[in-house]
Design a protein around this motif. Structure first.
Motif, PDB file in Angstrom:
ATOM      1  N   ARG A 262       0.886  -1.294  -0.017  1.00 45.78           N
ATOM      2  CA  ARG A 262      -0.033   0.116  -0.028  1.00 45.78           C
ATOM      3  C   ARG A 262       0.905   1.250  -0.113  1.00 45.78           C
ATOM      4  NH1 ARG A 262      -4.576  -1.453   4.338  1.00 45.78           N
ATOM      5  NH2 ARG A 262      -5.466  -3.390   3.508  1.00 45.78           N
ATOM      6  N   GLU A 263       1.177   1.577  -1.155  1.00 42.55           N
ATOM      7  CA  GLU A 263       1.982   2.847  -1.250  1.00 42.55           C
ATOM      8  C   GLU A 263       1.603   4.017  -0.435  1.00 42.55           C
ATOM      9  OE1 GLU A 263       3.033   5.292  -5.064  1.00 42.55           O
ATOM     10  OE2 GLU A 263       4.364   3.797  -5.192  1.00 42.55           O
ATOM     11  N   ARG A 264       0.236   4.432  -0.549  1.00 41.29           N
ATOM     12  CA  ARG A 264      -0.374   5.357   0.234  1.00 41.29           C
ATOM     13  C   ARG A 264      -0.077   5.305   1.865  1.00 41.29           C
ATOM     14  NH1 ARG A 264      -6.266   6.736  -2.211  1.00 41.29           N
ATOM     15  NH2 ARG A 264      -5.835   7.106  -4.563  1.00 41.29           N
ATOM     16  N   LEU A 265       0.100   4.179   2.255  1.00 45.95           N
ATOM     17  CA  LEU A 265       0.320   3.933   3.391  1.00 45.95           C
ATOM     18  C   LEU A 265       1.836   4.286   3.860  1.00 45.95           C
ATOM     19  CD1 LEU A 265      -0.455   3.105   6.448  1.00 45.95           C
ATOM     20  CD2 LEU A 265       0.399   0.859   5.695  1.00 45.95           C
ATOM     21  N   ALA A 266       2.664   4.104   2.977  1.00 45.24           N
ATOM     22  CA  ALA A 266       4.140   4.615   3.028  1.00 45.24           C
ATOM     23  C   ALA A 266       4.266   6.174   3.401  1.00 45.24           C
ATOM     24  CB  ALA A 266       4.789   4.027   2.001  1.00 45.24           C
ATOM     25  N   PHE A 267       3.189   6.752   2.470  1.00 48.51           N
ATOM     26  CA  PHE A 267       3.277   8.416   2.259  1.00 48.51           C
ATOM     27  C   PHE A 267       2.889   8.758   3.607  1.00 48.51           C
ATOM     28  CE2 PHE A 267       1.176  12.351   1.235  1.00 48.51           C
ATOM     29  CZ  PHE A 267       2.276  12.932   0.851  1.00 48.51           C
ATOM     30  N   ALA A 268       1.724   8.012   3.923  1.00 50.44           N
ATOM     31  CA  ALA A 268       0.922   8.533   5.151  1.00 50.44           C
ATOM     32  C   ALA A 268       1.811   8.197   6.415  1.00 50.44           C
ATOM     33  CB  ALA A 268      -0.336   7.803   5.631  1.00 50.44           C
ATOM     34  N   THR A 269       2.663   7.368   6.530  1.00 50.14           N
ATOM     35  CA  THR A 269       3.473   7.170   7.737  1.00 50.14           C
ATOM     36  C   THR A 269       4.660   8.190   7.900  1.00 50.14           C
ATOM     37  OG1 THR A 269       4.564   5.333   6.554  1.00 50.14           O
ATOM     38  CG2 THR A 269       2.990   4.708   8.100  1.00 50.14           C
ATOM     39  N   ALA A 270       4.977   8.573   6.506  1.00 54.19           N
ATOM     40  CA  ALA A 270       6.122   9.393   6.432  1.00 54.19           C
ATOM     41  C   ALA A 270       5.777  10.970   6.977  1.00 54.19           C
ATOM     42  CB  ALA A 270       6.615   9.730   4.856  1.00 54.19           C
ATOM     43  N   VAL A 271       4.404  11.241   6.558  1.00 53.50           N
ATOM     44  CA  VAL A 271       3.928  12.377   6.914  1.00 53.50           C
ATOM     45  C   VAL A 271       3.801  12.421   8.392  1.00 53.50           C
ATOM     46  CG1 VAL A 271       1.541  13.813   7.065  1.00 53.50           C
ATOM     47  CG2 VAL A 271       2.441  12.875   4.915  1.00 53.50           C
ATOM     48  N   VAL A 272       3.419  11.303   9.018  1.00 56.07           N
ATOM     49  CA  VAL A 272       3.480  11.421  10.591  1.00 56.07           C
ATOM     50  C   VAL A 272       4.840  11.688  11.118  1.00 56.07           C
ATOM     51  CG1 VAL A 272       3.103   9.847  12.691  1.00 56.07           C
ATOM     52  CG2 VAL A 272       1.402   9.740  10.787  1.00 56.07           C
ATOM     53  N   VAL A 273       5.919  11.091  10.637  1.00 61.79           N
ATOM     54  CA  VAL A 273       7.177  11.042  11.034  1.00 61.79           C
ATOM     55  C   VAL A 273       7.817  12.657  10.798  1.00 61.79           C
ATOM     56  CG1 VAL A 273       9.730  10.790  10.445  1.00 61.79           C
ATOM     57  CG2 VAL A 273       7.980   8.874  10.572  1.00 61.79           C
ATOM     58  N   ALA A 274       7.299  13.363   9.587  1.00 59.41           N
ATOM     59  CA  ALA A 274       7.682  14.687   9.279  1.00 59.41           C
ATOM     60  C   ALA A 274       6.807  15.582  10.468  1.00 59.41           C
ATOM     61  CB  ALA A 274       6.931  14.773   8.186  1.00 59.41           C
ATOM     62  N   ALA A 275       5.712  15.190  10.772  1.00 61.59           N
ATOM     63  CA  ALA A 275       4.915  15.976  11.750  1.00 61.59           C
ATOM     64  C   ALA A 275       5.585  15.872  13.005  1.00 61.59           C
ATOM     65  CB  ALA A 275       3.540  15.359  11.892  1.00 61.59           C
ATOM     66  N   VAL A 276       6.074  14.856  13.374  1.00 62.48           N
ATOM     67  CA  VAL A 276       6.811  14.805  14.826  1.00 62.48           C
ATOM     68  C   VAL A 276       8.284  15.820  14.696  1.00 62.48           C
ATOM     69  CG1 VAL A 276       8.071  13.140  16.299  1.00 62.48           C
ATOM     70  CG2 VAL A 276       5.899  12.503  15.116  1.00 62.48           C
ATOM     71  N   ASP A 277       8.586  15.508  13.454  1.00 60.23           N
ATOM     72  CA  ASP A 277      10.136  16.368  13.270  1.00 60.23           C
ATOM     73  C   ASP A 277       9.695  17.745  13.638  1.00 60.23           C
ATOM     74  OD1 ASP A 277      11.430  14.181  12.944  1.00 60.23           O
ATOM     75  OD2 ASP A 277      11.428  14.443  10.699  1.00 60.23           O
ATOM     76  N   VAL A 278       8.764  18.327  12.965  1.00 65.62           N
ATOM     77  CA  VAL A 278       8.299  19.588  12.866  1.00 65.62           C
ATOM     78  C   VAL A 278       7.971  20.123  14.563  1.00 65.62           C
ATOM     79  CG1 VAL A 278       6.707  21.563  12.408  1.00 65.62           C
ATOM     80  CG2 VAL A 278       7.379  19.836  10.758  1.00 65.62           C
ATOM     81  N   THR A 279       7.434  19.101  15.474  1.00 68.28           N
ATOM     82  CA  THR A 279       6.920  19.346  16.577  1.00 68.28           C
ATOM     83  C   THR A 279       8.372  19.495  17.485  1.00 68.28           C
ATOM     84  OG1 THR A 279       4.955  18.176  16.288  1.00 68.28           O
ATOM     85  CG2 THR A 279       5.667  18.517  18.650  1.00 68.28           C
ATOM     86  N   LEU A 280       9.298  18.536  17.249  1.00 70.94           N
ATOM     87  CA  LEU A 280      10.640  18.708  17.679  1.00 70.94           C
ATOM     88  C   LEU A 280      11.147  19.907  17.537  1.00 70.94           C
ATOM     89  CD1 LEU A 280      11.515  15.123  17.259  1.00 70.94           C
ATOM     90  CD2 LEU A 280      11.125  15.931  19.277  1.00 70.94           C
ATOM     91  N   LEU A 281      11.315  20.303  16.433  1.00 66.00           N
ATOM     92  CA  LEU A 281      11.791  21.639  15.853  1.00 66.00           C
ATOM     93  C   LEU A 281      11.354  22.859  16.625  1.00 66.00           C
ATOM     94  CD1 LEU A 281      14.041  23.142  14.027  1.00 66.00           C
ATOM     95  CD2 LEU A 281      11.922  23.271  12.184  1.00 66.00           C
ATOM     96  N   LEU A 282      10.105  23.008  16.665  1.00 70.36           N
ATOM     97  CA  LEU A 282       9.318  24.063  17.539  1.00 70.36           C
ATOM     98  C   LEU A 282       9.607  24.012  18.853  1.00 70.36           C
ATOM     99  CD1 LEU A 282       5.901  24.262  15.225  1.00 70.36           C
ATOM    100  CD2 LEU A 282       8.082  25.630  15.202  1.00 70.36           C
TER     101      LEU A 282
END
Length: 290
Positions: A262-282
């Motif tokens: 499920r390629e969309r799932l790979a993309f969705a989990t990457a979005v979750v990781v990016a969101a955590v990164d932004v939270t850590l940055l802020l």
């Protein structure tokens, strides 16, 4: 600059509210909102003050609009030839010439707005915007397509802090995490269109990797950014940071394993990781001068 993609398609629809709607769709509103919102948040935590936050937001808004409109205008000819739906120029909602005009106008406005944030801050921001234009006009179809993303994402926090008194740079690990986030954003942005891009003759870095390898690589720079944001600051990482790092590792592994089907799932989990990164940055200290 050559603009062979200019067309009169959508001339009748490109009037009044139709023109505004077409330009709104052509600017890539999702990334515009995301990047300008992140800029405002970074400016707030860096202590830029109300005026500084507004100036930083306005400069980045103008730059993002110029890059987004340049992208759609330059790709207009290919989009029309391929009959791509969802593209305002190909749909006839606005003419490519009108989008080029908007791109140049936004770029012209971006220059003084950038320098109102300070000489060094303005220069860094214009380098980032120039990288975006270079990606659209040339680098998108080369093995160096990742470089403008890495440069622009690393430049964003630098632009914010260089507008402070004393012109401080953000911490090195903030710059590194920004560059890695940019590479991850590039992979995620291109991943859904790789097969179509290859047919159209676009051979950027993700296209050369192919859809399967690009999907597997997608979480790597994002997790690396997480590690920098957690382990980069002096001293041992706090419980919150360790928990976040464990979370992104679990999410990334899940996306890699299940994303094979499920390629969309790979993309969705990457979005979750990016969101955590932004939270850590802020939530970190690298944007606040010592």
């Amino acid at each position: 600059m050559g603009t062979p993609e200019h067309t009169t398609a959508g001339g009748g629809a490109g009037r009044g509210s139709g023109l505004v709607t077409g330009l709104g769709r052509a600017c890539h509103p999702g990334p515009v909102v995301a990047v300008t919102t992140l800029t405002a948040a970074l400016a707030v935590i860096a202590g830029r003050g109300t005026e500084g936050c507004v100036l930083a937001w306005a400069a980045v808004l103008a730059g993002q609009l110029s890059v987004g409109w340049c992208n759609d205008a330059f790709d207009a000819g290919r989009d029309i030839a391929e009959g791509r739906r969802g593209k305002p120029v190909a749909d006839g909602a606005v003419g490519a010439g009108q989008v080029w005009t908007a791109a140049y106008a936004a770029l012209a406005l971006c220059v003084p707005l950038s320098f109102l944030n300070g000489l060094w801050a303005g220069a860094v921001h214009l380098v980032a915007v120039g990288a975006g234009w270079a990606y659209n006009l040339r680098l998108k179809a080369t093995r160096w397509s990742w470089a403008p993303y890495a440069l622009a994402f690393a430049a964003l926090p630098a632009f914010v802090t260089l507008g402070l008194p004393g012109r401080p740079w953000p911490a090195w690990w903030v710059l590194g995490a920004g560059a890695l986030l940019g590479i991850g954003a590039h992979l995620g942005d291109v991943l859904p269109d790789i097969r179509g891009d290859l047919v159209a003759g676009v051979h950027g870095w993700p296209q050369r990797l192919g859809p399967d390898r690009a999907r597997r690589l997608l979480p790597v720079p994002l997790v690396a950014a997480s590690a920098l944001l957690v382990l980069g600051p002096a001293g041992p990482p706090g419980r919150r940071g360790v928990t976040a790092l464990v979370l992104v590792l679990l999410v990334a592994v899940t996306g890699t394993v299940l994303g094979r089907r499920r390629e969309r799932l790979a993309f969705a989990t990457a979005v979750v990781v990016a969101a955590v990164d932004v939270t850590l940055l802020l939530g970190g200290t690298g944007m606040v001068p010592a």
